[in-house]
Design an enzyme around this catalytic site. Structure first.
Site, PDB file in Angstrom:
ATOM      1  N   PHE A 138       0.856  -1.184   0.000  1.00  0.00           N
ATOM      2  CA  PHE A 138       0.000   0.000   0.000  1.00  0.00           C
ATOM      3  C   PHE A 138       0.894   1.237   0.000  1.00  0.00           C
ATOM      4  O   PHE A 138       1.746   1.392   0.873  1.00  0.00           O
ATOM      5  CB  PHE A 138      -0.922   0.038   1.223  1.00  0.00           C
ATOM      6  CG  PHE A 138      -1.824   1.243   1.196  1.00  0.00           C
ATOM      7  CD1 PHE A 138      -2.991   1.227   0.452  1.00  0.00           C
ATOM      8  CD2 PHE A 138      -1.487   2.406   1.881  1.00  0.00           C
ATOM      9  CE1 PHE A 138      -3.820   2.353   0.396  1.00  0.00           C
ATOM     10  CE2 PHE A 138      -2.307   3.530   1.826  1.00  0.00           C
ATOM     11  CZ  PHE A 138      -3.477   3.500   1.080  1.00  0.00           C
ATOM     12  N   ASP A 223       9.300   2.466   1.650  1.00  0.00           N
ATOM     13  CA  ASP A 223       8.155   3.221   2.157  1.00  0.00           C
ATOM     14  C   ASP A 223       7.981   2.882   3.634  1.00  0.00           C
ATOM     15  O   ASP A 223       7.462   1.836   3.988  1.00  0.00           O
ATOM     16  CB  ASP A 223       6.902   2.851   1.346  1.00  0.00           C
ATOM     17  CG  ASP A 223       5.670   3.620   1.821  1.00  0.00           C
ATOM     18  OD1 ASP A 223       5.720   4.204   2.926  1.00  0.00           O
ATOM     19  OD2 ASP A 223       4.657   3.618   1.088  1.00  0.00           O
ATOM     20  N   LYS A 252       2.910   9.724   8.362  1.00  0.00           N
ATOM     21  CA  LYS A 252       2.123   9.325   9.536  1.00  0.00           C
ATOM     22  C   LYS A 252       2.620   9.933  10.873  1.00  0.00           C
ATOM     23  O   LYS A 252       2.195  11.018  11.205  1.00  0.00           O
ATOM     24  CB  LYS A 252       1.973   7.811   9.577  1.00  0.00           C
ATOM     25  CG  LYS A 252       0.994   7.341   8.475  1.00  0.00           C
ATOM     26  CD  LYS A 252       0.491   5.936   8.663  1.00  0.00           C
ATOM     27  CE  LYS A 252      -0.737   5.647   7.823  1.00  0.00           C
ATOM     28  NZ  LYS A 252      -0.474   5.278   6.434  1.00  0.00           N
TER      29      LYS A 252
HETATM   30  C1  LIG Z   1      -0.685   5.540   4.946  1.00  0.00           C
HETATM   31  C2  LIG Z   1       0.347   5.085   4.007  1.00  0.00           C
HETATM   32  C3  LIG Z   1       0.597   5.779   2.799  1.00  0.00           C
HETATM   33  C4  LIG Z   1      -0.228   6.946   2.348  1.00  0.00           C
HETATM   34  O1  LIG Z   1      -0.151   8.041   3.228  1.00  0.00           O
HETATM   35  P1  LIG Z   1      -1.275   9.192   3.146  1.00  0.00           P
HETATM   36  O2  LIG Z   1      -0.794  10.217   4.134  1.00  0.00           O
HETATM   37  O3  LIG Z   1      -2.581   8.588   3.519  1.00  0.00           O
HETATM   38  O4  LIG Z   1      -1.268   9.700   1.751  1.00  0.00           O
HETATM   39  C5  LIG Z   1       1.616   5.315   1.988  1.00  0.00           C
HETATM   40  N1  LIG Z   1       2.364   4.252   2.340  1.00  0.00           N
HETATM   41  C6  LIG Z   1       2.150   3.567   3.479  1.00  0.00           C
HETATM   42  C7  LIG Z   1       3.029   2.410   3.819  1.00  0.00           C
HETATM   43  C8  LIG Z   1       1.124   3.941   4.343  1.00  0.00           C
HETATM   44  O5  LIG Z   1       0.904   3.248   5.465  1.00  0.00           O
END
Ligand SMILES: *Cc1c(COP(=O)(O)O)cnc(C)c1O
Length: 400
Positions: A138, A223, A252
Site C-alpha cells: 500500500f 516506504d 504518519k
Molecule cells: C498511509 C500510508 C501511505 C499513504 O499516506 P497518506 O498520508 O494517507 O497519503 C503510503 N504508504 C504507506 C506504507 C502507508 O501506510
C-alpha cells in the site's frame, strides 16, 4: 450539535467516501480517547499510526502553539528557522542526507517516483522509467502511488494508471529478479507491509534486493510511512534490517498528528536527480508542520520511545501468543515492535472484530488478509497491553 446531529451533518455534507464507525471522538489524553458522551476508549490504532506520542502531549502542544503565534506559512520561496531545524533533525534521525517535505504520505511516494525517474533520465546509459512494486503493498491513493499499490481492487476502477509498473511477490526474491528489466528505475518496498496485512520483510529478501539494485543501478525506495518513526523499535525499520534504501519515505507519525511527510535521499541521489524546477509544493514543509516534526523527533528521543517499544515488544508478543492460544478464530500473529497483526479465521471478518472492540472501549484496526491490526501509541505501558488483550480475547471468543 448533539452526537446524532454531528453524524447527520457530516453525512449530509461530506462526500460519502468513508464508512465511518458510529462514534464521535471529542478529545484525547495519553492513550485514551473520549467520545461526546464521555465514554473512554483505549487507543491501539493511533489514528492509523500517527499519534505516536499519544494525545495531548503538553510539550508537543506548546511547541506548535509557540509556532502558531510566530509564523505558520511562507511558501517555499523563502527560508525559515523551523525548516532548517526540522530537516536537520530528520536527516540526523533517519540516517539519510537530504529531505523534501510533503503534506502527506502519498505525496512522499509521488516525489520518490519522480526522483527515481529523473535519476534514470539523467543517466546516458539508461532511460528506463519502470517501477517494480510488491503484491499486497500500500503506497497511497494518488494516481502515481495507486499505480504501485499491490491491491487490484483499489486500482481497478482507475485505469489507465502509470505505465510500466510490475508487481513481484513480497519476500520472494526470484519474482523481483524476474520483474526487473532494462526499463526499471526503482524498486519500492515497505520493510513491514502495513495495510496489506502487517507482514515484515525477511532480512535475506531485502539484502538480495539491495544487491540487485546496486548491480543494476536501480534506486531502492523504502516506504516507511507506517513502520517508520520508532514503531518497530528502531527510528526507521531499515536500521533493524541493516539494509539502507536510496530513498526513504516517512509520514504518519512524523508530525505528531500534523499533516506532513517527507522523502529523503542519499547524497548520490540528490546530486543526480531533481533540480530546481523539477518539483515543488505550496504548503509542504511549512513552519507549523516543521515545528511539529522537530518536536516529535525531540520528544521521541527525550522520552526514549524506541526503548519503550523494544522493552515491551516481548511482552506484547507473549500476550498475542495468549490470544492465539485462547481464541479459535485467532490463527497466528506477526509483526515488528508496536506494529502487530493477528490473522483471523475467514469465517469471521476482522472488520467486525474491530467494530465489537470499539463497542467495548478499544480502538483497533483491520488490514488486508483478514488481519486485526494493532498500532498503539509508542507511549503505552504493560497495563495498557493487558487491558487491550483482555478485550480482544473476550471479543474474539464471543463473535460467533
Ligand atoms: C498511509 C500510508 C501511505 C499513504 O499516506 P497518506 O498520508 O494517507 O497519503 C503510503 N504508504 C504507506 C506504507 C502507508 O501506510
Amino acid at each position: 450539535m448533539n452526537t446524532q446531529q454531528i453524524i447527520d451533518t457530516t453525512e449530509d455534507n461530506c462526500f460519502h467516501v468513508y464508512n465511518r464507525f458510529d462514534v464521535v471522538f471529542d478529545k484525547g489524553e495519553g492513550v485514551t480517547l473520549y467520545d461526546t458522551d464521555g465514554k473512554e476508549y483505549l487507543d491501539f490504532a493511533s489514528g492509523i499510526g500517527v499519534m505516536a506520542l499519544g494525545y495531548n502531549n503538553k510539550e508537543f502542544n506548546d511547541a506548535i502553539k509557540t509556532q502558531v503565534d510566530k509564523l505558520y506559512h511562507t511558501s517555499n520561496l523563502y527560508y525559515h528557522p523551523s525548516l532548517a531545524e526540522a530537516s536537520k533533525a530528520l536527516c540526523n534521525v533517519s540516517g539519510m542526507d537530504k529531505a523534501f517535505f510533503t503534506n502527506s504520505g502519498a505525496e512522499a511516494v509521488e516525489g520518490a517516483i519522480k526522483t527515481a525517474k529523473k535519476y534514470a533520465f539523467n543517466k546516458s546509459s539508461h532511460n528506463g522509467y519502470g517501477i517494480v512494486a510488491m503484491e499486497n503493498s500500500f503506497h497511497g491513493r494518488t494516481v502515481g502511488a495507486l499505480s504501485v499499490t499491490g491491491t487490484e481492487s483499489y486500482r481497478n476502477p482507475f485505469y489507465p494508471l502509470m505505465d510500466k509498473v510490475e508487481f513481484a511477490k513480497f519476500n520472494d526474491f526470484e519474482t523481483v529478479e524476474n520483474a526487473v528489466s532494462s526499463d526499471t528505475c526503482a524498486i519500492i518496498i515497505e520493510p513491514v507491509q502495513g495495510e496489506g496485512g502487517v507482514t515484515p520483510a525477511d532480512k535475506d529478501f531485502l539484502v538480495k534486493v539491495r544487491e540487485l539494485s546496486d548491480k543494476l543501478d536501480i534506486l531502492l525506495i523504502f516506504d516507511e510511512i507506517q513502520c517508520g518513526m520508532g514503531r518497530t523499535g528502531n527510528a526507521y525499520a531499515y536500521m533493524g534490517y541493516g539494509v539502507k534504501p536510496d530513498i526513504l519515505l516517512t509520514a504518519k507519525a512524523l508530525g505528531g498528528g500534523l499533516p506532513i511527510g517527507a522523502f529523503l535521499v542519499t547524497d548520490k541521489v540528490a546530486k543526480n536527480s531533481l533540480t530546481p524546477g523539477d518539483h515543488g509544493t505550496t504548503y509542504g514543509g511549512n513552519p507549523l508542520c516543521c515545528a511539529a516534526v522537530k518536536a516529535s523527533i525531540d520528544l521521541m528521543a527525550k522520552n526514549k520511545l524506541t526503548d519503550n517499544v523494544n522493552s515491551l515488544t516481548p511482552y506484547l508478543e507473549e500476550k498475542l501468543d495468549e490470544v492465539v492460544n485462547k481464541c479459535d478464530i485467532a490463527l497466528s500473529h506477526r509483526g515488528k515492535g508496536f506494529m502487530q497483526g493477528i490473522v483471523i479465521d475467514n469465517k469471521v471478518k476482522a472488520g467486525d472484530i474491530v467494530k465489537k472492540c470499539l463497542a467495548e472501549g478499544l480502538v483497533v484496526l483491520s488490514a488486508g488478509g483478514n488481519v486485526l491490526r494493532l498500532l498503539p501509541p509508542l507511549v503505552i505501558n504493560k497495563d495498557d497491553i493487558d487491558k487491550a488483550i483482555d478485550i480482544i480475547i473476550s471479543v474474539c471468543n464471543n463473535c460467533n
